[in-house]
Design a protein around this motif. Structure first.
Motif, PDB file in Angstrom:
ATOM      1  N   ALA A 304      12.868   7.285  13.730  1.00  0.00           N
ATOM      2  CA  ALA A 304      14.266   7.232  13.286  1.00  0.00           C
ATOM      3  C   ALA A 304      14.355   7.435  11.782  1.00  0.00           C
ATOM      4  N   VAL A 305      13.439   6.805  11.035  1.00  0.00           N
ATOM      5  CA  VAL A 305      13.402   6.976   9.582  1.00  0.00           C
ATOM      6  C   VAL A 305      13.139   8.438   9.224  1.00  0.00           C
ATOM      7  N   THR A 306      12.195   9.043   9.920  1.00  0.00           N
ATOM      8  CA  THR A 306      11.833  10.431   9.629  1.00  0.00           C
ATOM      9  C   THR A 306      12.967  11.389   9.956  1.00  0.00           C
ATOM     10  N   ALA A 307      13.690  11.113  11.028  1.00  0.00           N
ATOM     11  CA  ALA A 307      14.806  11.993  11.408  1.00  0.00           C
ATOM     12  C   ALA A 307      15.878  12.025  10.328  1.00  0.00           C
ATOM     13  N   VAL A 308      16.054  10.915   9.612  1.00  0.00           N
ATOM     14  CA  VAL A 308      17.085  10.846   8.577  1.00  0.00           C
ATOM     15  C   VAL A 308      16.561  11.319   7.227  1.00  0.00           C
ATOM     16  N   LEU A 309      15.342  10.908   6.858  1.00  0.00           N
ATOM     17  CA  LEU A 309      14.847  11.125   5.500  1.00  0.00           C
ATOM     18  C   LEU A 309      13.853  12.273   5.370  1.00  0.00           C
ATOM     19  N   ASP A 310      13.111  12.576   6.433  1.00  0.00           N
ATOM     20  CA  ASP A 310      12.013  13.537   6.350  1.00  0.00           C
ATOM     21  C   ASP A 310      11.161  13.269   5.109  1.00  0.00           C
ATOM     22  N   PRO A 311      10.557  12.068   5.002  1.00  0.00           N
ATOM     23  CA  PRO A 311       9.902  11.671   3.751  1.00  0.00           C
ATOM     24  C   PRO A 311       8.531  12.300   3.518  1.00  0.00           C
ATOM     25  N   GLY A 312       7.926  12.857   4.559  1.00  0.00           N
ATOM     26  CA  GLY A 312       6.589  13.430   4.404  1.00  0.00           C
ATOM     27  C   GLY A 312       5.479  12.409   4.499  1.00  0.00           C
ATOM     28  N   LEU A 313       5.753  11.171   4.075  1.00  0.00           N
ATOM     29  CA  LEU A 313       4.778  10.089   4.113  1.00  0.00           C
ATOM     30  C   LEU A 313       5.489   8.786   4.431  1.00  0.00           C
ATOM     31  N   ILE A 314       4.917   8.033   5.353  1.00  0.00           N
ATOM     32  CA  ILE A 314       5.378   6.673   5.624  1.00  0.00           C
ATOM     33  C   ILE A 314       4.201   5.734   5.415  1.00  0.00           C
ATOM     34  N   VAL A 315       4.417   4.733   4.566  1.00  0.00           N
ATOM     35  CA  VAL A 315       3.415   3.696   4.318  1.00  0.00           C
ATOM     36  C   VAL A 315       3.819   2.469   5.118  1.00  0.00           C
ATOM     37  N   LEU A 316       2.927   1.998   5.983  1.00  0.00           N
ATOM     38  CA  LEU A 316       3.204   0.826   6.801  1.00  0.00           C
ATOM     39  C   LEU A 316       2.724  -0.431   6.084  1.00  0.00           C
ATOM     40  N   GLY A 317       3.628  -1.384   5.889  1.00  0.00           N
ATOM     41  CA  GLY A 317       3.278  -2.635   5.234  1.00  0.00           C
ATOM     42  C   GLY A 317       3.843  -3.813   5.992  1.00  0.00           C
ATOM     43  N   GLY A 318       3.658  -4.989   5.446  1.00  0.00           N
ATOM     44  CA  GLY A 318       4.138  -6.205   6.080  1.00  0.00           C
ATOM     45  C   GLY A 318       3.030  -6.919   6.825  1.00  0.00           C
ATOM     46  N   SER A 319       3.317  -8.135   7.270  1.00  0.00           N
ATOM     47  CA  SER A 319       2.283  -8.978   7.864  1.00  0.00           C
ATOM     48  C   SER A 319       1.714  -8.413   9.149  1.00  0.00           C
ATOM     49  N   THR A 320       2.487  -7.636   9.911  1.00  0.00           N
ATOM     50  CA  THR A 320       1.942  -6.962  11.084  1.00  0.00           C
ATOM     51  C   THR A 320       1.828  -5.450  10.858  1.00  0.00           C
ATOM     52  N   GLY A 321       2.771  -4.874  10.106  1.00  0.00           N
ATOM     53  CA  GLY A 321       2.794  -3.425   9.929  1.00  0.00           C
ATOM     54  C   GLY A 321       1.578  -2.864   9.223  1.00  0.00           C
ATOM     55  N   ALA A 322       0.972  -3.654   8.330  1.00  0.00           N
ATOM     56  CA  ALA A 322      -0.144  -3.134   7.539  1.00  0.00           C
ATOM     57  C   ALA A 322      -1.459  -3.116   8.301  1.00  0.00           C
ATOM     58  N   ASP A 323      -1.509  -3.724   9.488  1.00  0.00           N
ATOM     59  CA  ASP A 323      -2.777  -3.752  10.223  1.00  0.00           C
ATOM     60  C   ASP A 323      -3.147  -2.345  10.689  1.00  0.00           C
ATOM     61  N   PRO A 324      -4.345  -1.859  10.345  1.00  0.00           N
ATOM     62  CA  PRO A 324      -4.741  -0.485  10.704  1.00  0.00           C
ATOM     63  C   PRO A 324      -4.769  -0.224  12.209  1.00  0.00           C
ATOM     64  N   GLN A 325      -4.813  -1.290  13.019  1.00  0.00           N
ATOM     65  CA  GLN A 325      -4.822  -1.079  14.467  1.00  0.00           C
ATOM     66  C   GLN A 325      -3.540  -0.425  14.966  1.00  0.00           C
ATOM     67  N   LEU A 326      -2.478  -0.510  14.177  1.00  0.00           N
ATOM     68  CA  LEU A 326      -1.214   0.107  14.585  1.00  0.00           C
ATOM     69  C   LEU A 326      -1.201   1.611  14.376  1.00  0.00           C
ATOM     70  N   LEU A 327      -2.013   2.099  13.459  1.00  0.00           N
ATOM     71  CA  LEU A 327      -1.902   3.497  13.032  1.00  0.00           C
ATOM     72  C   LEU A 327      -1.956   4.507  14.177  1.00  0.00           C
ATOM     73  N   PRO A 328      -2.954   4.459  15.071  1.00  0.00           N
ATOM     74  CA  PRO A 328      -3.004   5.499  16.115  1.00  0.00           C
ATOM     75  C   PRO A 328      -1.741   5.547  16.962  1.00  0.00           C
ATOM     76  N   GLY A 329      -1.249   4.368  17.377  1.00  0.00           N
ATOM     77  CA  GLY A 329      -0.051   4.344  18.208  1.00  0.00           C
ATOM     78  C   GLY A 329       1.195   4.780  17.474  1.00  0.00           C
ATOM     79  N   VAL A 330       1.332   4.370  16.225  1.00  0.00           N
ATOM     80  CA  VAL A 330       2.497   4.775  15.428  1.00  0.00           C
ATOM     81  C   VAL A 330       2.480   6.293  15.222  1.00  0.00           C
ATOM     82  N   ARG A 331       1.323   6.805  14.853  1.00  0.00           N
ATOM     83  CA  ARG A 331       1.220   8.259  14.626  1.00  0.00           C
ATOM     84  C   ARG A 331       1.539   9.045  15.887  1.00  0.00           C
TER      85      ARG A 331
END
Length: 377
Positions: A304-331
């Motif tokens: 949803a963020v990309t559809a509006v902003l097309d930022p080219g890069l999204i940095v995941l942070g926060g107490s759960t967001g920053a965990d690298p285990q999320l990366l494959p599924g998010v991507r």
């Protein structure tokens, strides 16, 4: 607050350059400020007289010549950055060259005491130029038109409790905590060298820091990136509610989903997000399934963020967001639903908000001194 002396424009320019460089010789200051060497010599003398610059040694060149090296003087002062986080209060005191002078951490409920601890650790002869407070809220002008405060009840009470510890007469600037963390990623973290990106924080709450052209985009109401206000759910049979999306994706709901999916044969159910991710990292089947679903949910939000902003890069942070285990599924989910976008994990961690707030405080502190330029050269 000690009022900054009135400076000539050249002294003001040299002060700003010296604050950014930390230390510099007169030739270096002339080059960085775009001023002639005689003008810089006069400006340095003016700053030394006001104790805004000080001699800090000499530097030798390859020809054997030596040059005086300068740094900020004791009258340049200090700034304070306060992160009123959901669980902890983190405070940093810095010189106007960014040097760390004091820091303190404590419970959110003890915010006033944590601030006093950091203030007491600052050099006694360093005037406090400005204070930046990072809050988990949009900020708004006070009714009487003086200063800022949190716009809703979300961060208001803890801000008020902390504010009693702030020294009177020092300018206080409030900034959204996610925006501060985005600044830290821009200058010191995963987005260094990138001028446009989105910092997507997923933890107890959710939020987006939007950086475009190297600057944080705040919006007309200071509410740009308030993802909790996205309409959710979009369903024929249910009415969207404010902050329902944050309630769904936030850490508390993540743990409730884990509890609902847990079987007696899975062992003790994790009580914290850290425990859940630790189990998933160890290959625990139920924990991995919950984390995979969370990654897909975060991926849809990133889409949803990309559809509006097309930022080219999204940095995941926060107490759960920053965990690298999320990366494959998010991507994978983002790639399925939206434009090609790079996704990486935060590298500044829990200190990101206070680091970004300190950077903003230093910038504003330097501005309080340089705005004292009055005379024309």
């Amino acid at each position: 607050m000690l009022k900054a002396p009135r400076l000539t424009e050249s002294a003001s320019a040299v002060f700003a350059v010296l604050a950014g460089a930390g230390t510099a010789t007169r030739p270096q200051l002339a080059s960085l400020a775009g001023l002639s060497k005689p003008t810089v010599s006069s400006a340095v003398a003016e700053l030394e007289s006001a104790r805004l610059a000080a001699h800090s040694g000499t530097s030798s060149s390859g020809t054997g010549r030596t040059a005086a090296v300068y740094r900020l003087g004791p009258a340049a002062g200090a700034v304070l950055a306060v992160d009123l986080g959901p669980a902890f209060t983190r405070v940093r005191g810095c010189g106007l060259d960014g040097t760390l002078l004091a820091e303190a951490t404590g419970a959110r409920e003890a915010a006033a005491g944590v601030v006093r601890e950091a203030l007491d650790a600052l050099p006694a002869d360093a005037p406090l130029r400005t204070i930046v407070v990072a809050v988990g809220d949009v900020t708004a002008p006070q009714k009487e038109g003086a200063g800022m405060r949190p716009a809703t009840a979300k961060a208001g009470p803890v801000f008020d409790a902390m504010a009693v510890a702030l020294p009177p007469g020092v300018p206080v600037h409030l900034e959204n905590n996610v925006n501060c963390a985005a600044l830290a990623e821009l200058h010191e973290g995963a987005a260094r060298g990138r001028h446009t990106f989105g910092y997507l924080r997923i933890g107890v709450g959710i939020g987006l820091g939007i950086v475009v052209g190297g600057r944080v985009l705040r919006g007309a109401n200071g509410a740009a990136g308030e993802l909790a206000r996205l309409p959710y759910p979009w369903d024929d049979d249910r009415e969207p509610r404010q902050e329902a999306l944050e309630e769904y994706i936030g850490a508390r709901s993540l743990l409730r989903r884990a509890a609902g999916a847990w079987q007696d044969t899975d062992g003790p159910c994790p009580r914290t997000a850290d425990q859940l991710f630790a189990l998933a990292g160890q290959g625990h089947i139920a924990a991995r399934a919950v984390v995979a679903r969370h990654a897909a949910d975060v991926g849809r939000l990133a889409a949803a963020v990309t559809a509006v902003l097309d930022p080219g890069l999204i940095v995941l942070g926060g107490s759960t967001g920053a965990d690298p285990q999320l990366l494959p599924g998010v991507r994978a989910e983002l790639g399925r639903l939206s434009w090609p976008t790079e996704v990486v994990s935060s590298t500044v961690g829990d200190l990101g908000t206070v680091v970004g707030a300190a950077r903003l405080a230093v910038s504003r502190g330097v501005q309080t001194v340089t705005e004292a330029a009055g005379e024309k050269d």
